[in-house]
Design a protein around this motif. Structure first.
Motif, PDB file in Angstrom:
ATOM      1  N   ALA A   6       0.880  -1.055  -0.041  1.00 30.91           N
ATOM      2  CA  ALA A   6      -0.007  -0.186   0.006  1.00 30.91           C
ATOM      3  C   ALA A   6       0.850   1.241   0.040  1.00 30.91           C
ATOM      4  O   ALA A   6       1.974   1.286   0.580  1.00 30.91           O
ATOM      5  N   THR A   7       0.203   2.572  -0.618  1.00 29.52           N
ATOM      6  CA  THR A   7       1.011   3.622  -0.744  1.00 29.52           C
ATOM      7  C   THR A   7       0.829   4.370   0.590  1.00 29.52           C
ATOM      8  O   THR A   7      -0.249   4.061   1.057  1.00 29.52           O
ATOM      9  N   THR A   8       1.348   5.350   0.625  1.00 27.55           N
ATOM     10  CA  THR A   8       0.921   6.546   1.891  1.00 27.55           C
ATOM     11  C   THR A   8      -0.474   7.040   1.525  1.00 27.55           C
ATOM     12  O   THR A   8      -1.193   6.865   2.530  1.00 27.55           O
ATOM     13  N   GLU A   9      -0.613   7.192   0.429  1.00 27.61           N
ATOM     14  CA  GLU A   9      -2.003   7.920   0.265  1.00 27.61           C
ATOM     15  C   GLU A   9      -3.084   6.873   0.695  1.00 27.61           C
ATOM     16  O   GLU A   9      -4.233   7.297   1.038  1.00 27.61           O
ATOM     17  N   GLU A  10      -2.742   5.641  -0.047  1.00 23.79           N
ATOM     18  CA  GLU A  10      -3.891   4.456   0.231  1.00 23.79           C
ATOM     19  C   GLU A  10      -4.268   4.201   1.773  1.00 23.79           C
ATOM     20  O   GLU A  10      -5.239   3.921   2.167  1.00 23.79           O
ATOM     21  N   LEU A  11      -3.002   3.975   2.332  1.00 21.52           N
ATOM     22  CA  LEU A  11      -3.196   3.863   3.811  1.00 21.52           C
ATOM     23  C   LEU A  11      -3.861   4.922   4.594  1.00 21.52           C
ATOM     24  O   LEU A  11      -4.725   4.727   5.397  1.00 21.52           O
ATOM     25  N   SER A  12      -3.416   6.272   4.323  1.00 17.82           N
ATOM     26  CA  SER A  12      -3.899   7.525   4.902  1.00 17.82           C
ATOM     27  C   SER A  12      -5.582   7.483   4.678  1.00 17.82           C
ATOM     28  O   SER A  12      -6.233   7.758   5.468  1.00 17.82           O
ATOM     29  N   HIS A  13      -5.902   7.177   3.617  1.00 14.49           N
ATOM     30  CA  HIS A  13      -7.405   7.405   3.184  1.00 14.49           C
ATOM     31  C   HIS A  13      -8.099   6.252   3.746  1.00 14.49           C
ATOM     32  O   HIS A  13      -9.036   6.565   4.453  1.00 14.49           O
ATOM     33  N   ASP A  14      -7.533   5.013   3.964  1.00 14.33           N
ATOM     34  CA  ASP A  14      -8.077   3.752   4.719  1.00 14.33           C
ATOM     35  C   ASP A  14      -8.402   4.183   6.006  1.00 14.33           C
ATOM     36  O   ASP A  14      -9.279   3.807   6.579  1.00 14.33           O
ATOM     37  N   TRP A  15      -7.227   4.538   6.668  1.00 14.41           N
ATOM     38  CA  TRP A  15      -7.194   4.907   8.178  1.00 14.41           C
ATOM     39  C   TRP A  15      -8.407   5.779   8.566  1.00 14.41           C
ATOM     40  O   TRP A  15      -8.786   5.771   9.403  1.00 14.41           O
ATOM     41  N   ARG A  16      -8.196   7.093   7.559  1.00 12.05           N
ATOM     42  CA  ARG A  16      -9.151   8.072   7.928  1.00 12.05           C
ATOM     43  C   ARG A  16     -10.557   7.579   7.953  1.00 12.05           C
ATOM     44  O   ARG A  16     -11.528   8.035   8.614  1.00 12.05           O
ATOM     45  N   ALA A  17     -10.926   6.917   6.819  1.00 12.03           N
ATOM     46  CA  ALA A  17     -12.307   6.500   6.514  1.00 12.03           C
ATOM     47  C   ALA A  17     -12.786   5.625   7.658  1.00 12.03           C
ATOM     48  O   ALA A  17     -13.855   5.301   7.963  1.00 12.03           O
ATOM     49  N   ALA A  18     -11.712   4.889   8.470  1.00 10.44           N
ATOM     50  CA  ALA A  18     -12.233   3.640   9.400  1.00 10.44           C
ATOM     51  C   ALA A  18     -12.403   4.479  10.764  1.00 10.44           C
ATOM     52  O   ALA A  18     -12.989   3.833  11.640  1.00 10.44           O
ATOM     53  N   LEU A  19     -11.939   5.668  11.129  1.00 11.21           N
ATOM     54  CA  LEU A  19     -12.215   6.188  12.349  1.00 11.21           C
ATOM     55  C   LEU A  19     -13.593   6.463  12.742  1.00 11.21           C
ATOM     56  O   LEU A  19     -14.486   6.663  11.771  1.00 11.21           O
ATOM     57  N   ALA A  20     -13.925   6.052  13.926  1.00 12.50           N
ATOM     58  CA  ALA A  20     -15.339   6.229  14.564  1.00 12.50           C
ATOM     59  C   ALA A  20     -15.726   7.792  14.463  1.00 12.50           C
ATOM     60  O   ALA A  20     -15.049   8.626  14.614  1.00 12.50           O
TER      61      ALA A  20
END
Length: 300
Positions: free
Chosen positions: A18-32
């Motif tokens: 995963a790229t930085t952009e992909e990881l950042s997007h996925d973590w941001r979207a997962a936040l409660a």
């Protein structure tokens, strides 16, 4: 509203593709979602507002390692063979994970060795692997083995570890993040940085990071394999850093245990992630306690 900058420190395996952009997007979207303000009766917001999440990927600096099996020869395309030093590390780490397996090994039937593909494993590792499954449950050792081998590549290879830490440090400096979310082996990486004094500090010497949240951390059994801290001494963070640790009772990486008994000032929180892939970072990130920690960080 001022932005709250968060840096995520991912587990090694998560960042292999995963790229930085992909990881950042996925973590941001997962936040409660952020909770309603106390006493207002207002519904929770649809997502945490005013938050920027950056999760730097290590994939360009961390070498590809074997994940599932321990190979014996260079003909295996998915990783280098295990040498004596790595074998000793694996045996030590697995024993630290479940000390009772060492005693259990003596009662194992060794006739399986050399059959059903297990002969590709060094006999001592294969025996300990079977003992782990006997003690902790079938299939647990498969999930642990890739983790331990990749941990070895970080903990025992200075050039690799330095490159990983520098990737995280660069992001901390660029974002001036005050919050770190560290998952799995990422918690060891960030603790290593803290111990080395490698995180940014203010003019008065206090760390810029004021909130640390660890998720599914193996610090209680893995850190001592390298000497990230002095054995017998508590894990420590710099003064002024609020540390919250989430662990799932069914997560094999922390072995369903927290850190409060080993770390000064840490607050353990049980995260019920279910039985299917309880180590998953998005399941941890979706817990309401994460949103509460971020609200506290913003108010600090």
């Amino acid at each position: 509203m001022s932005l709250l900058h968060i840096v995520g420190v991912h587990g090694i395996r998560q960042g292999t593709g995963a790229t930085t952009e992909e990881l950042s997007h996925d973590w941001r979207a997962a936040l409660a979602p952020a909770p309603a303000a106390p006493g207002t009766g207002a519904p929770a917001r649809s997502g945490p507002d005013g938050i920027v999440v950056t999760v730097p990927s290590y994939r360009d600096v961390f070498p590809k390692t074997a994940t599932r099996f321990v190979r014996l020869g260079p003909e295996d395309a998915d990783g280098a063979p295990m040498d004596e030093e790595e074998e000793a590390f694996v045996l030590d780490a697995l024993a630290a994970y479940a000390p009772e397996v060492v005693a259990a090994e003596a009662s194992l039937d060794t006739s399986f060795e050399g059959t059903l593909g297990e002969g590709r494993l060094q006999s001592q590792v294969a025996r300990r692997k079977r003992a782990i499954d006997q003690v902790a449950g079938k299939g647990v050792s498969d999930r642990l083995l890739w983790f331990v081998r990749e941990a070895h590549a970080y903990l025992r290879k200075p050039e690799t570890a330095s490159a990983v830490r520098e990737t995280v440090r660069k992001t901390l400096v660029e974002t001036e993040a005050t919050v770190v979310l560290a998952h799995s082996l990422g918690s060891v990486v960030f603790y290593d940085m803290l111990s080395r004094g490698e995180i940014p500090v203010r003019a008065d010497g206090r760390p810029v990071v004021t909130t640390l949240v660890t998720l599914g951390s193996p610090l209680r059994w893995l850190a001592v394999r390298k000497g990230v801290h002095t054995p017998g001494e508590p894990l420590r963070v710099a003064a002024g850093v609020r540390w919250t640790n989430l662990y799932s009772p069914l997560d094999v990486v922390p072995r369903g245990k927290g850190l409060a008994d080993l770390a000064d000032g840490v607050t353990d929180v049980v995260a019920h992630n279910g039985a299917l892939n309880p180590h998953n970072v998005e399941r941890y990130l979706g817990k309401p306690i994460i949103a509460e920690c971020l609200l506290q960080a913003r108010a600090a």
